[in-house]
Motif scaffolding. Structure first.
Motif, PDB file in Angstrom:
ATOM      1  N   ALA A 124       0.849  -1.189   0.000  1.00 30.83           N
ATOM      2  CA  ALA A 124       0.000   0.000   0.000  1.00 30.83           C
ATOM      3  C   ALA A 124       0.884   1.237   0.000  1.00 30.83           C
ATOM      4  CB  ALA A 124      -0.905  -0.015   1.227  1.00 30.83           C
ATOM      5  N   PHE A 125       0.564   2.178  -0.893  1.00 31.88           N
ATOM      6  CA  PHE A 125       1.471   3.325  -1.057  1.00 31.88           C
ATOM      7  C   PHE A 125       0.645   4.593  -1.246  1.00 31.88           C
ATOM      8  CE2 PHE A 125       0.490   1.788  -5.257  1.00 31.88           C
ATOM      9  CZ  PHE A 125       0.298   2.934  -6.011  1.00 31.88           C
ATOM     10  N   PHE A 126       1.343   5.705  -1.146  1.00 28.68           N
ATOM     11  CA  PHE A 126       0.741   6.994  -1.457  1.00 28.68           C
ATOM     12  C   PHE A 126       1.825   7.899  -2.003  1.00 28.68           C
ATOM     13  CE2 PHE A 126      -0.596  11.334  -0.570  1.00 28.68           C
ATOM     14  CZ  PHE A 126      -1.873  11.320  -1.086  1.00 28.68           C
ATOM     15  N   GLY A 127       1.424   8.794  -2.928  1.00 27.22           N
ATOM     16  CA  GLY A 127       2.353   9.768  -3.486  1.00 27.22           C
ATOM     17  C   GLY A 127       1.665  10.560  -4.572  1.00 27.22           C
ATOM     18  N   ALA A 128       2.167  11.733  -4.828  1.00 26.56           N
ATOM     19  CA  ALA A 128       1.650  12.569  -5.918  1.00 26.56           C
ATOM     20  C   ALA A 128       2.839  13.322  -6.511  1.00 26.56           C
ATOM     21  CB  ALA A 128       0.592  13.538  -5.397  1.00 26.56           C
ATOM     22  N   PRO A 129       3.116  13.107  -7.782  1.00 26.34           N
ATOM     23  CA  PRO A 129       2.415  12.225  -8.730  1.00 26.34           C
ATOM     24  C   PRO A 129       2.394  10.761  -8.246  1.00 26.34           C
ATOM     25  CG  PRO A 129       4.007  13.625  -9.846  1.00 26.34           C
ATOM     26  CD  PRO A 129       4.275  13.780  -8.396  1.00 26.34           C
ATOM     27  N   ILE A 130       1.484  10.008  -8.874  1.00 26.60           N
ATOM     28  CA  ILE A 130       1.302   8.604  -8.488  1.00 26.60           C
ATOM     29  C   ILE A 130       2.598   7.849  -8.718  1.00 26.60           C
ATOM     30  CG2 ILE A 130       0.042   6.485  -8.970  1.00 26.60           C
ATOM     31  CD1 ILE A 130      -2.284   8.281  -9.866  1.00 26.60           C
ATOM     32  N   PRO A 131       3.128   7.195  -7.670  1.00 26.35           N
ATOM     33  CA  PRO A 131       4.398   6.473  -7.826  1.00 26.35           C
ATOM     34  C   PRO A 131       4.246   5.252  -8.736  1.00 26.35           C
ATOM     35  CG  PRO A 131       3.912   6.914  -5.511  1.00 26.35           C
ATOM     36  CD  PRO A 131       2.662   7.206  -6.280  1.00 26.35           C
ATOM     37  N   LYS A 132       5.379   4.856  -9.316  1.00 21.50           N
ATOM     38  CA  LYS A 132       5.446   3.601 -10.071  1.00 21.50           C
ATOM     39  C   LYS A 132       5.940   2.518  -9.133  1.00 21.50           C
ATOM     40  CE  LYS A 132       7.658   1.423 -14.073  1.00 21.50           C
ATOM     41  NZ  LYS A 132       6.408   0.791 -14.518  1.00 21.50           N
ATOM     42  N   ILE A 133       5.296   1.364  -9.174  1.00 16.71           N
ATOM     43  CA  ILE A 133       5.606   0.258  -8.256  1.00 16.71           C
ATOM     44  C   ILE A 133       6.349  -0.834  -9.007  1.00 16.71           C
ATOM     45  CG2 ILE A 133       4.651  -1.478  -6.705  1.00 16.71           C
ATOM     46  CD1 ILE A 133       4.356   1.359  -5.701  1.00 16.71           C
ATOM     47  N   ASN A 134       7.484  -1.274  -8.434  1.00 15.81           N
ATOM     48  CA  ASN A 134       8.236  -2.422  -8.946  1.00 15.81           C
ATOM     49  C   ASN A 134       8.500  -3.388  -7.795  1.00 15.81           C
ATOM     50  OD1 ASN A 134       8.537  -1.619 -11.696  1.00 15.81           O
ATOM     51  ND2 ASN A 134      10.095  -0.133 -11.048  1.00 15.81           N
ATOM     52  N   TRP A 135       8.545  -4.674  -8.161  1.00 17.82           N
ATOM     53  CA  TRP A 135       8.804  -5.727  -7.165  1.00 17.82           C
ATOM     54  C   TRP A 135      10.054  -6.507  -7.569  1.00 17.82           C
ATOM     55  CZ3 TRP A 135       6.485  -7.109  -2.577  1.00 17.82           C
ATOM     56  CH2 TRP A 135       5.268  -6.473  -2.251  1.00 17.82           C
ATOM     57  N   PHE A 136      10.836  -6.943  -6.554  1.00 18.31           N
ATOM     58  CA  PHE A 136      12.034  -7.748  -6.763  1.00 18.31           C
ATOM     59  C   PHE A 136      12.004  -8.914  -5.772  1.00 18.31           C
ATOM     60  CE2 PHE A 136      12.919  -3.414  -7.924  1.00 18.31           C
ATOM     61  CZ  PHE A 136      13.562  -3.508  -9.157  1.00 18.31           C
ATOM     62  N   LYS A 137      12.644 -10.040  -6.175  1.00 19.26           N
ATOM     63  CA  LYS A 137      12.687 -11.237  -5.318  1.00 19.26           C
ATOM     64  C   LYS A 137      14.110 -11.522  -4.901  1.00 19.26           C
ATOM     65  CE  LYS A 137      11.157 -16.084  -5.080  1.00 19.26           C
ATOM     66  NZ  LYS A 137      12.390 -16.705  -4.658  1.00 19.26           N
ATOM     67  N   ASP A 138      14.277 -11.783  -3.591  1.00 18.59           N
ATOM     68  CA  ASP A 138      15.577 -12.112  -3.013  1.00 18.59           C
ATOM     69  C   ASP A 138      16.617 -11.080  -3.445  1.00 18.59           C
ATOM     70  OD1 ASP A 138      14.430 -14.271  -1.710  1.00 18.59           O
ATOM     71  OD2 ASP A 138      14.781 -15.637  -3.404  1.00 18.59           O
ATOM     72  N   ASP A 139      17.730 -11.545  -3.994  1.00 16.71           N
ATOM     73  CA  ASP A 139      18.794 -10.626  -4.400  1.00 16.71           C
ATOM     74  C   ASP A 139      18.771 -10.363  -5.897  1.00 16.71           C
ATOM     75  OD1 ASP A 139      19.684 -10.495  -1.769  1.00 16.71           O
ATOM     76  OD2 ASP A 139      20.947 -12.282  -2.011  1.00 16.71           O
ATOM     77  N   GLN A 140      17.692 -10.735  -6.546  1.00 20.83           N
ATOM     78  CA  GLN A 140      17.618 -10.539  -7.992  1.00 20.83           C
ATOM     79  C   GLN A 140      17.459  -9.055  -8.311  1.00 20.83           C
ATOM     80  OE1 GLN A 140      14.463 -12.970  -9.456  1.00 20.83           O
ATOM     81  NE2 GLN A 140      15.237 -14.841  -8.504  1.00 20.83           N
ATOM     82  N   THR A 141      17.979  -8.669  -9.482  1.00 20.62           N
ATOM     83  CA  THR A 141      17.886  -7.266  -9.914  1.00 20.62           C
ATOM     84  C   THR A 141      16.827  -7.065 -10.972  1.00 20.62           C
ATOM     85  OG1 THR A 141      19.639  -7.680 -11.551  1.00 20.62           O
ATOM     86  CG2 THR A 141      20.321  -6.853  -9.368  1.00 20.62           C
TER      87      THR A 141
END
Length: 1184
Positions: free
Chosen positions: A469-486
């Motif tokens: 869950a996030f908040f920001g203006a402008p609307i933030p871009k969300i990225n996900w990463f797993k473990d130590d992967q880039t």
């Protein structure tokens, strides 16, 4: 059934965020400090608010915003100053009004209210809330005249309740507050009136009362009772005068059968308007005689099956959740046997406005673009009006970044001061919709609202949702990463939702790990880490199964669970979805439920539920409890006649086991009171039986039900029913004639039972005459007995016999004739020409000539052969001779004698026998059986085993079965692996009973085979085994070594040394030191002390044996230590295992003088697992 779910951590809010042009956003004021937001209404009262005059009026208006908004109200379009009215208060931090009406009037506060909510960023307004007081007025006083009506006419009892707010619920009851029974003939209409399609005399009553219930005020109003009297035409003429002056009279003509007509609605067509989403109710009530039936159909299509209901005995058609498709023509048809009539109802569907797209709050960053959409529909089409901060938008300040385009407002290149609340009003003639949506212009760096380091657990193959869950203006871009992967997680199996949540469609074990969520916009970035664990599902692998159990039995339901090893599931059992009864008969085990002493109340559905913190699985099974059927009841006798009656009954409860059949029993109260007899049985699908009866019986009947569990208890007996007497229908059965003396004839029969007698005075008339002789019948009448003896007859002569029943009312039908014989006597003659033919040494065949039939003097039963053994052929037996008998039934003339002994002398004779006994024997015949093979010798012993010889002794066969011609002796050696060597055969004369074998190998096991033979061949074999003794030199050495002085001195020295070492070790131990005695002993073993390990005191003198040949090698198969000493533990075998070893002894010269007897199987010495043959050394040591 397993309910799959995933675990969402507590306290992790799911907040919908903006990620494209038209996405709404709600600022999380409770989580983000310092954020500004225009006011937002969170709760308000309904538009049409009916209040109870007994309670305070509460008009709700709740909102949120930053800064905290202020509230104000208008009433009937003007400002409502609550400070000037002491009865009105506003709740703190809220706009909700509370109006205290204590001592006041509610009417003073009726009107239209609207709430306004303001802060520095905008103004929101509520709906127009109409406040009205609920009303439950009394019925107006009226005179209700009694109603006199002819039977068969129709009738309407009007209710006409007072108008209330909201409208009351109508129902009809009597003086006892019991609802009046309604049916297809009598029913209540939607308007509350009571309709009679036709009246009956049973409708006469003086307490037809209409009640109106007002739910808001929880009051019930009642109309004056209505009196109705229904008269038949005959009664009308007698009573019309009494009612004429003050009674309204319906119909002065007879009311006969007639075709239907509609009481409501009137005419052939009508119209009905209904709003979309409401409930449509169409009504048709018809009168007629017989009572009409009502049917419905839609002219232009099918009725919606899932939304259509027929009520009030098909007179009301109800369609819920009406849609535009429900408009059209509906036909109701009323029909009886005389005709039908129909009515058409035209249904029009209109719609108050309803949302297609409701405007949502809009959060934008400076210079961004967005749209507010307000889209609705209705019939007729609604109009749309925009307001800003409660003012028509056309009257609001101009804003170049805002453009109104019909149902949309488009914002472009917004600035910080553009925040406001916009209202969209959609209305038509049937209603309106009002929505508030704000535009909030903010500039905020990203913030992640989900708590850090959350642990998510999910079951394999289920969906996993990881929150960000996030908040920001402008609307933030969300990225996900797993473990130590880039690399960014995107694409199958990952989906990133607009609210930042990462979804894994089907979670697997390889999805375990740590995940990082990063939110970025132009003003910065934020990140958060969470962890995911994928667990094995909980499964019930052994489910409970359907069970059928008898009462008082025991049942076990299994429930075996497989689960993730990190969880400990809880197992819970339910009965019919409720907790198990608190009863010690219910025993919950680790993986089962046991119910003992099952009762009927235990029947139901049992569910096993396996719960973990993530998931659960459940499985259910039915328990059916069966028992014997309850006894039948209500036994009734009908259709009575002299010889039959009809019995009916009511079946008892079957206790879940289908009744297979009924057994009908009867009691004869005249002849056998208290005794019940089987009469007939009928299938379990029937509950009646047609019973055939006998005369002169006082019947009572009872019924027994039979199911798979067993027979029920008998029913209570029926009433008694007596049949009239009659002559017997049948004669005695099982009539026989057979004398018990040579000069009589005994006639017997089975008497009739009491029920067969058909009447009083039962007797029997016995008839007899000699067969094949022209004589008249002789007869005698006897009482109710079962035997009559005729004396003075000839021996074994055939007679014709018949027995007839009679009683006081007559005789039975003519009986059938049977043939019997007078008494038998012993046979007079013996069989002749007896001949014997010997077939082999154990079987002979005997032939004879039969005796004449006349000499038998009775029924020929057969022949008997008496035979006995006189002795052997060469020797007569002086002992008692045992005779044997073989019987041959019928008229046979030959027979065989099996089981004879060979080489024996036999005698025999033959006799005929009848029912009386045996006749004289034939002259004795003598015969001999030939020789046979002999039995095995009586015994076989081994005597004097020496180094290279031994003697065998045996006994002659107990049954020689001929003259012995000799003995055959065979023998062969056996090696260490139990393999047999070459076979040697010796023929020994018949007069010998012992034999000495020479030139044998020393210390060798031999197997011997001995059998006798006659001229017919060899007999059975007896076997034995034996071992020759060891070399005498080795035996001498074994004896001498134990008697040498040096050996005795050495043993004493060793014992003294060991004693010194033990004392030394004891001293060292007390001082804390250690001395490895065992290591010393293992490093320097003393070969001379090894034999001393055997403590067996038997044959102790044999320990001194010493070998004088130092280089003598042990035999193959022996186990000798490296020091040359033989240990008992290493022995493979001993002489004790072959023969009577325990009783054997040695002579002074060391020779073994034990006697061998025939042990067939080798028994290993204790502790010895070797299967090798023994060596002489081992054999000797086995006795040390």
């Amino acid at each position: 059934m397993l309910r799959k779910r995933y675990l969402i951590p507590a306290g992790a809010p799911l907040i919908l965020l903006v990620c494209h042009l038209i996405t709404a956003l709600d600022v999380p004021l409770d989580l983000l400090e310092g954020l500004q937001q225009p006011p937002t209404l969170t709760h308000q009262s309904p538009k049409d608010y009916i209040v109870d005059p007994r309670e305070n009026i509460v008009i709700q208006c709740e909102a949120k915003g930053k800064p905290t908004p202020s509230f104000s109200w208008t009433r009937n379009g003007t400002h409502f100053d609550i400070d000037k009215d002491a009865r009105v208060t506003m709740k703190p931090n809220s706009g909700t009004l509370v109006i205290d009406i204590t001592g006041g009037k509610v009417e003073a506060y009726e009107g239209v209210y609207q709430c306004t909510v303001r802060n520095e960023h905008g103004t929101a307004v509520s709906n127009n809330i109409i406040i009205r007081q609920s009303r439950s007025p009394l019925w107006s006083k009226e005179r209700v005249d009694p109603i006199l009506i002819q039977e068969g006419n129709s009738l309407i009892l009007e209710c006409r309740p007072p108008a209330g707010l909201p409208p009351p619920i109508i129902f009809w009851m009597d003086n006892y507050f019991q609802r009046l029974k309604q049916s297809e003939r009598v029913s209540q209409g939607l308007n509350g009136d009571l309709y009679f399609s036709n009246v009956k005399t049973e409708d006469t009553r003086n307490d037809y009362i209409c009640y109106a219930r007002f739910n808001h005020t929880q009051t019930i109003q009642q109309k004056q009772p209505i009196s109705v009297k229904v008269l038949s035409m005959d009664a009308i003429n007698e009573t019309i005068a009494a009612f004429l002056n003050d009674t309204e009279f319906y119909s002065d003509s007879p009311a006969g059968e007639r075709r239907p007509t509609f009481m409501i609605p009137k005419g052939r067509t009508s119209n009905k308007l209904v709003l979309r989403g409401h409930v449509l109710k169409l009504e048709c009530i018809a009168e007629g005689l017989p009572t009409p039936e009502i049917h419905w159909r839609k002219e232009s299509g099918e009725l919606p099956s899932k939304r259509t209901f027929h009520e009030n005995f098909q007179k009301t058609l109800k369609i819920i959740d009406v849609t535009e498709a429900d408009a059209g023509l509906y036909r109701c048809v009323a029909k009886n046997s005389l005709g039908s009539i129909h009515h058409i109802i035209n249904v029009t569907v209109m719609a108050s406005p309803y949302w297609i797209t409701e405007p949502k709050n809009l959060v934008l960053a400076p210079k961004e673009t967005g749209v507010l959409i307000c889209r609705a529909n209705g019939i007729p089409d609604p109009s749309i009006t925009w307001l800003m901060n409660g003012i028509p938008i056309e009257n609001s300040p101009k804003d170049l970044s805002r453009k109104v385009d019909g149902d949309s407002i488009i914002f472009s290149d917004v600035q910080t001061g553009s925040s406001a609340v916009y209202q969209c009003n959609v209305s038509n003639e049937f209603g309106y919709l009002l929505a508030n949506a704000f535009l909030n212009v903010l500039a905020e760096p990203p913030r992640i609202l989900t708590p850090a380091n959350q642990m998510y657990q999910v079951i394999t193959n289920n969906r996993a949702l990881l929150d960000c869950a996030f908040f920001g203006a402008p609307i933030p871009k969300i990225n996900w990463f797993k473990d130590d992967q880039t690399s960014i997680l995107d694409g199958d199996p990952y989906v990133i939702h607009d609210n930042g949540t990462l979804e894994i469609h089907v979670a697997q074990k390889d999805n375990n790990g740590k995940y990082t969520c990063i939110a970025m916009n132009d003003l910065g970035k934020a990140e958060n880490r969470v962890q995911l664990e994928v667990k094995d599902p909980t499964r019930i692998i052994k489910q409970p199964e359907y069970r059928v159990v008898q009462v008082a039995g025991k049942v076990i339901f299994e429930c075996k669970v497989k689960h993730d090893p990190t969880f400990t599931p809880t197992i819970m059992w339910l009965k019919n979805n409720e907790e198990l009864p608190d009863d010690e008969r219910f025993i919950v085990g680790e993986d089962s439920l046991t119910i003992g002493e099952v009762a009927e109340i235990d029947e139901g559905t049992y569910t096993c539920i396996a719960n973990t913190s993530l998931d659960k699985d459940s499985a259910s099974a039915e328990l059916t409890v069966v028992d014997r059927t309850d006894p039948s009841t209500d036994l009734e006798l009908t259709d009575e006649s002299e010889r039959s009656i009809h019995l009916t009954w009511t079946p008892g409860f079957d206790h879940n086991s289908v009744i297979e059949k009924y057994i009908v029993e009867y009691e004869d109260g005249l002849h056998e009171p208290g005794v019940w007899h089987y009469l007939t049985e009928v299938p379990g699908t029937k509950s009646s039986a047609h019973l055939e009866l006998s005369p002169h019986v006082l019947y009572s009947f009872r019924v027994i039900s039979v199911n798979e569990v067993g027979r029920s208890q008998p029913s209570y007996p029926s009433r008694q029913y007596q049949t009239a007497p009659a002559a017997p229908d049948e004669n005695p059965s099982k009539v026989e004639g057979a004398g018990n003396e040579p000069d009589n004839l005994v006639i017997t029969w089975q008497t009739l039972t009491g029920i067969q007698s058909n009447g009083p005075g039962l007797q029997y008339k016995v008839h007899w005459r000699q067969k094949d002789v022209d004589d008249d019948w002789t007869s005698v009448t006897v009482a109710n007995v079962s035997k009559y003896i005729v004396s003075g007859t000839q021996t074994f002569v055939p007679y014709e016999i018949k027995v007839q029943a009679l009683n006081d009312l007559g005789i039975a039908p003519e009986p059938s004739v049977v043939v019997g014989y007078s008494g038998e006597d012993l046979p007079m003659a013996a069989p002749g020409n007896v001949r014997v033919r010997v077939e082999n040494s154990t079987l002979a065949e005997v032939h004879w000539e039969p005796v004449s039939p006349k000499s038998v003097r009775g029924h020929l039963k057969g022949y008997k052969i008496y035979y006995w053994k006189e002795g052997s052929v060469f020797k007569r037996s002086r002992r008692h001779v045992e005779k044997k008998i073989l019987t041959f039934s019928g008229d046979k003339t030959h027979g065989k004698l099996p089981g004879l002994e060979p080489f024996s002398l036999y005698k025999l004779n033959v006799r005929v026998f009848n029912g009386k006994g045996e006749g004289p024997p034939s002259p004795d015949e003598q015969f001999e059986t030939p020789e046979g093979v002999p039995n095995a010798p009586a015994f076989l012993k081994i005597l004097n085993p020496m180094l290279d010889s031994l003697t065998l002794e045996w006994g002659a066969p107990s049954h020689r079965n001929g003259l012995l011609t000799g003995y055959t002796l065979k023998y062969q050696p056996i090696n260490n692996t139990h393999e047999l060597g070459p076979l040697v055969k010796i023929i020994i004369p018949a007069n010998e009973t012992n034999w000495t074998l020479k030139n044998l190998n020393y210390s060798t096991r031999y197997k011997f085979y001995l059998n006798a033979q006659t001229s017919k061949g060899p007999g059975n074999i007896i076997t034995e085994e034996a071992v020759t003794i060891m070399d005498e030199a080795m035996a001498s050495r074994q004896v001498d070594i134990a008697t040498q002085g040096w050996f005795i001195g050495l043993m004493c020295a060793i014992a003294l040394l060991i004693l010194v070492l033990l004392i030394f070790c004891f001293i060292k131990r007390n001082k804390g030191g250690k001395y490895p005695v065992k290591e010393k002993e293992d490093a320097h073993p003393d070969p001379e002390i090894q034999p001393m390990k055997d403590d067996d005191g038997t044959f102790g003198e044999y320990r001194s044996l010493e070998s004088d040949t130092e280089d003598h090698k042990p035999l193959k198969g022996s186990r000798t230590p490296s020091n040359g000493t033989v240990k008992k533990e290493d022995s493979d075998d001993s002489l004790v295992d072959y023969g009577e070893g325990g009783d054997g002894q040695f002579n002074e010269d060391g020779s073994f003088i034990g006697q061998y007897s025939g042990k067939k199987e080798k028994e290993p010495a204790e502790g010895n697992e070797s299967s090798e043959a023994p060596s002489p050394v081992n054999a000797m040591n086995s006795f040390v």
